[in-house]
Design a protein around this motif. Structure first.
Motif, PDB file in Angstrom:
ATOM      1  N   MET A 108       0.863  -1.174   0.000  1.00 49.19           N
ATOM      2  CA  MET A 108       0.000   0.000   0.000  1.00 49.19           C
ATOM      3  C   MET A 108       0.901   1.226   0.000  1.00 49.19           C
ATOM      4  O   MET A 108       1.817   1.350   0.790  1.00 49.19           O
ATOM      5  CB  MET A 108      -0.907  -0.023   1.227  1.00 49.19           C
ATOM      6  N   ALA A 109       0.626   2.151  -0.865  1.00 43.84           N
ATOM      7  CA  ALA A 109       1.424   3.368  -0.979  1.00 43.84           C
ATOM      8  C   ALA A 109       1.063   4.351   0.119  1.00 43.84           C
ATOM      9  O   ALA A 109      -0.064   4.406   0.583  1.00 43.84           O
ATOM     10  CB  ALA A 109       1.198   3.998  -2.348  1.00 43.84           C
ATOM     11  N   ASP A 110       2.058   5.148   0.525  1.00 40.37           N
ATOM     12  CA  ASP A 110       1.815   6.143   1.560  1.00 40.37           C
ATOM     13  C   ASP A 110       0.968   7.302   1.075  1.00 40.37           C
ATOM     14  O   ASP A 110       0.481   8.083   1.878  1.00 40.37           O
ATOM     15  CB  ASP A 110       3.139   6.676   2.098  1.00 40.37           C
ATOM     16  N   ASP A 111       0.768   7.452  -0.240  1.00 45.48           N
ATOM     17  CA  ASP A 111       0.004   8.590  -0.740  1.00 45.48           C
ATOM     18  C   ASP A 111      -1.490   8.463  -0.464  1.00 45.48           C
ATOM     19  O   ASP A 111      -2.234   9.400  -0.674  1.00 45.48           O
ATOM     20  CB  ASP A 111       0.268   8.833  -2.228  1.00 45.48           C
TER      21      ASP A 111
ATOM     22  N   VAL B  83      -7.499  -5.921   2.915  1.00 46.77           N
ATOM     23  CA  VAL B  83      -6.537  -7.004   2.978  1.00 46.77           C
ATOM     24  C   VAL B  83      -5.366  -6.621   2.087  1.00 46.77           C
ATOM     25  O   VAL B  83      -5.555  -6.338   0.904  1.00 46.77           O
ATOM     26  CB  VAL B  83      -7.153  -8.340   2.498  1.00 46.77           C
ATOM     27  N   VAL B  84      -4.187  -6.577   2.662  1.00 49.15           N
ATOM     28  CA  VAL B  84      -2.968  -6.300   1.910  1.00 49.15           C
ATOM     29  C   VAL B  84      -2.078  -7.520   2.070  1.00 49.15           C
ATOM     30  O   VAL B  84      -1.683  -7.868   3.182  1.00 49.15           O
ATOM     31  CB  VAL B  84      -2.246  -5.035   2.429  1.00 49.15           C
ATOM     32  N   LEU B  85      -1.806  -8.179   0.968  1.00 48.67           N
ATOM     33  CA  LEU B  85      -0.964  -9.363   0.991  1.00 48.67           C
ATOM     34  C   LEU B  85       0.375  -9.007   0.351  1.00 48.67           C
ATOM     35  O   LEU B  85       0.406  -8.439  -0.738  1.00 48.67           O
ATOM     36  CB  LEU B  85      -1.639 -10.488   0.206  1.00 48.67           C
ATOM     37  N   ARG B  86       1.439  -9.314   1.026  1.00 49.98           N
ATOM     38  CA  ARG B  86       2.785  -9.061   0.494  1.00 49.98           C
ATOM     39  C   ARG B  86       3.526 -10.398   0.452  1.00 49.98           C
ATOM     40  O   ARG B  86       3.706 -11.050   1.474  1.00 49.98           O
ATOM     41  CB  ARG B  86       3.537  -8.078   1.378  1.00 49.98           C
TER      42      ARG B  86
ATOM     43  N   GLY C 192      -1.817 -14.578  -9.589  1.00 49.62           N
ATOM     44  CA  GLY C 192      -2.453 -15.594  -8.756  1.00 49.62           C
ATOM     45  C   GLY C 192      -3.105 -15.007  -7.519  1.00 49.62           C
ATOM     46  O   GLY C 192      -4.253 -15.330  -7.189  1.00 49.62           O
ATOM     47  N   TRP C 193      -2.385 -14.129  -6.816  1.00 51.55           N
ATOM     48  CA  TRP C 193      -2.954 -13.533  -5.611  1.00 51.55           C
ATOM     49  C   TRP C 193      -4.132 -12.621  -5.942  1.00 51.55           C
ATOM     50  O   TRP C 193      -5.099 -12.560  -5.174  1.00 51.55           O
ATOM     51  CB  TRP C 193      -1.886 -12.796  -4.804  1.00 51.55           C
ATOM     52  N   GLU C 194      -4.090 -11.922  -7.077  1.00 48.64           N
ATOM     53  CA  GLU C 194      -5.265 -11.129  -7.478  1.00 48.64           C
ATOM     54  C   GLU C 194      -6.471 -12.032  -7.664  1.00 48.64           C
ATOM     55  O   GLU C 194      -7.575 -11.718  -7.217  1.00 48.64           O
ATOM     56  CB  GLU C 194      -4.983 -10.348  -8.764  1.00 48.64           C
ATOM     57  N   LEU C 195      -6.279 -13.168  -8.323  1.00 51.16           N
ATOM     58  CA  LEU C 195      -7.370 -14.129  -8.527  1.00 51.16           C
ATOM     59  C   LEU C 195      -7.915 -14.615  -7.187  1.00 51.16           C
ATOM     60  O   LEU C 195      -9.125 -14.561  -6.933  1.00 51.16           O
ATOM     61  CB  LEU C 195      -6.873 -15.319  -9.349  1.00 51.16           C
ATOM     62  N   TYR C 196      -7.029 -15.074  -6.308  1.00 47.47           N
ATOM     63  CA  TYR C 196      -7.491 -15.669  -5.057  1.00 47.47           C
ATOM     64  C   TYR C 196      -8.072 -14.642  -4.087  1.00 47.47           C
ATOM     65  O   TYR C 196      -9.052 -14.940  -3.398  1.00 47.47           O
ATOM     66  CB  TYR C 196      -6.388 -16.509  -4.418  1.00 47.47           C
TER      67      TYR C 196
END
Length: 131
Positions: free
Chosen positions: A1-4, A89-92, A108-112
């Motif tokens: 996630m960007a700080d902006d 939800v932020v997945l890294r 893949g993570w976008e799909l799931y």
């Protein structure tokens, strides 16, 4: 996630943390500085609701409580879809070896995560396309 996309505001209050903390967790004290009514359950997973004028309501959930040093809660407007109450939800995924692997895992993570969102909101994502 960007700080902006973050808003950070600070103020120095000439009081000990033990004095300030209840103004975030005690409904009677909360409405002395924000809202006309508040329903607060200051435990992890507890409800956060603040009622403003004209039917405007903020809603969220307490995530962390560490009296008197830290309180973390989600925030959203029940009437404004631009800032809805909910959970981001932020997945890294770290340490992928190259651009190809990063691109593959990003897709893949976008799909799931979209399947997760659909399921939690009552939809049926159908069978896992990768099984």
């Amino acid at each position: 996630m960007a700080d902006d996309d973050v808003v950070e505001v600070s103020v120095y209050i000439a009081a000990r943390p033990e004095t300030v903390f209840p103004y975030f967790t005690d409904p009677g004290r909360y409405v002395q500085w924000m809202g006309r009514d508040a329903m607060l359950q200051p435990v992890p997973g507890g409800s956060y609701r603040v009622f403003m004028q004209h039917g405007v309501e903020a809603a969220g959930e307490f995530l962390e409580i560490d009296p008197p040093r830290r309180v973390v809660f989600t925030w959203g407007w029940t009437h404004d879809p631009a800032v809805p109450p909910g959970t981001r939800v932020v997945l890294r995924h770290n340490d992928l070896p190259d651009d190809g692997q990063r691109d593959h895992h990003h897709k893949g993570w976008e799909l799931y995560l979209s399947r997760l969102q659909l399921r939690i909101c009552g939809g049926d994502p159908g069978p896992d396309p990768n099984t």
